[in-house]
Write an enzyme that holds these catalytic residues in place. Structure first.
Site, PDB file in Angstrom:
ATOM      1  CG  ASP A 220      13.351  -0.577  -0.763  1.00 51.31           C
ATOM      2  OD1 ASP A 220      12.734  -1.645  -0.908  1.00 51.31           O
ATOM      3  OD2 ASP A 220      12.769   0.521  -0.578  1.00 51.31           O
ATOM      4  CB  CYS A 260      12.587  -2.186   4.106  1.00 49.67           C
ATOM      5  SG  CYS A 260      12.353  -1.904   2.338  1.00 49.67           S
TER       6      CYS A 260
HETATM    7  N1  NVA Z   1      10.490   1.655  -1.262  1.00 45.34           N
HETATM    8  C1  NVA Z   1       9.438   0.663  -1.134  1.00 45.34           C
HETATM    9  C2  NVA Z   1       9.312   0.249   0.294  1.00 45.34           C
HETATM   10  C3  NVA Z   1       8.269  -0.791   0.578  1.00 45.34           C
HETATM   11  C4  NVA Z   1       8.175  -1.143   2.027  1.00 45.34           C
HETATM   12  C5  NVA Z   1       8.141   1.239  -1.655  1.00 45.34           C
HETATM   13  O1  NVA Z   1       7.840   2.401  -1.383  1.00 45.34           O
HETATM   14  O2  NVA Z   1       7.433   0.526  -2.363  1.00 45.34           O
HETATM   15  N1   CP Z   2       8.795  -2.957   4.922  1.00 44.06           N
HETATM   16  C1   CP Z   2       7.468  -2.724   4.821  1.00 44.06           C
HETATM   17  O1   CP Z   2       6.986  -1.625   5.085  1.00 44.06           O
HETATM   18  O2   CP Z   2       6.733  -3.798   4.440  1.00 44.06           O
HETATM   19  P1   CP Z   2       5.206  -3.805   4.009  1.00 44.06           P
HETATM   20  O3   CP Z   2       5.095  -3.048   2.718  1.00 44.06           O
HETATM   21  O4   CP Z   2       4.865  -5.258   3.861  1.00 44.06           O
HETATM   22  O5   CP Z   2       4.399  -3.140   5.080  1.00 44.06           O
END
Ligand code: NVA
Ligand code: CP
Length: 302
Positions: A220, A260
């Site tokens: 991620d 993700c």
């Molecule tokens: N770890 C990331 C996931 C985004 C879907 C965030 O929290 O920004």
């Molecule tokens: N993976 C995910 O939650 O993507 P978004 O931030 O686009 O919703």
């Protein structure tokens, strides 16, 4: 009221929800089971996948979703979470929320008279973990004997994966720099689940050790939403943990790459890996909708 704030909340029913998601994906769901149901969707942070998949998912189940940017809600001007929860409960059948603070979602769920579903907080991302599990099952046909390695920041996505992996019978390792380990309480809970299910959880800053016998390599972003002030330091600290072809070569033959999304090519993952033959990122994104339709059915169906 039952809510989905953590993978722990569906500990007993995770397999049921995933089986339901597989049936939904295969088109085996009854017509419009959530006819006349409404879902409020509160967003305190940006989103592409979560917003669209919940919205389209509700529509396909016969209901509707209302997008509420927290900037436009009175909550954004300081209205108490208590009043927001009580009032929304009089209008809608469920609340999905993407929040900055996990504790705010706990408070919302405490006062809500309808189910609350987390669409990501600083601590967890349970719907992502369900979609990821559906993707792994779809690809390998089983969870048995599979091992997932999360490479990078021990963040919200990593935390939820740590909880779901042992519940499904998978081993999991985390490869992260010192100081970026997953949440301690979650890690302890995940280890409890691992003991109950005879699986293994390990955390290491040694990529070689973490990548031993791995079937799924997951990463991620290095800078999650809310961590922007630390961006420069994080780019230095995470540089050795970039998922590239050398790192992928440490995993098992036939291993898949997951993310993700959103991703930054050239940072946490190179373009040749994320756009390469081992990557299943778009199946994974699609599975958000199938998994969440199962969640919506589970929580909102009378
Ligand atoms: N770890 C990331 C996931 C985004 C879907 C965030 O929290 O920004
Ligand atoms: N993976 C995910 O939650 O993507 P978004 O931030 O686009 O919703």
């Amino acid at each position: 009221m039952d809510s989905l704030l953590s993978v722990c909340d569906i500990k007993e029913d995770v397999t049921y929800i995933l089986d339901l998601a597989s049936k939904i994906k295969a088109g085996e769901m009854e017509e419009k089971p959530l006819q006349d149901k409404t879902l409020a969707m509160i967003f305190q942070k940006s989103s592409t996948r979560t917003r669209v998949s919940f919205d389209v998912g509700m529509y396909q189940l016969g209901g509707r979703a209302i997008f509420l940017s927290s900037n436009d809600l009175q909550m954004g001007r300081g209205e108490p979470i208590l009043d927001t929860a009580k009032v929304l409960s009089r209008f809608v059948d469920g609340i999905m929320i993407r929040a900055i603070k996990h504790s705010d979602v706990e408070e919302l769920a405490k006062y809500s008279d309808v189910p609350v579903i987390s669409g990501l907080t600083d601590l967890e991302h349970p719907c992502q973990a369900l979609a990821d599990a559906l993707t792994i099952k779809g690809h390998f046909g089983t969870f048995e004997g599979k091992k997932i390695c999360f490479v990078g920041d021990g963040n919200n996505v990593c935390n939820s994966l740590l909880l779901i992996a042992p519940l499904l019978g998978m081993d999991m390792s985390v490869a992260c720099p010192k100081g970026y380990e997953p949440d301690e309480e979650i890690l302890n809970k995940a280890k409890e689940f691992a003991t109950e299910n005879n699986t293994e959880i390990t955390v290491s800053d040694d990529i070689g050790i973490a990548l031993e016998n791995v079937d799924v390599v997951y990463t991620d972003v290095w800078v999650s939403m809310g961590d922007e002030a630390e961006a420069a330091q994080r780019e230095i600290d995470f540089a050795p943990f970039q998922v590239n072809t050398d790192l992928m070569a440490l995993a098992n033959e036939g291993a898949i790459f997951m993310h993700c999304l959103p991703a930054i090519r050239g940072q946490e993952v190179t373009a040749d890996v994320i756009d390469g033959p081992q990557s299943v990122i778009y199946d994974e994104a699609e599975n958000r909708m199938h998994a969440q339709k199962a969640v919506l059915y589970y929580y909102l169906k009378d």
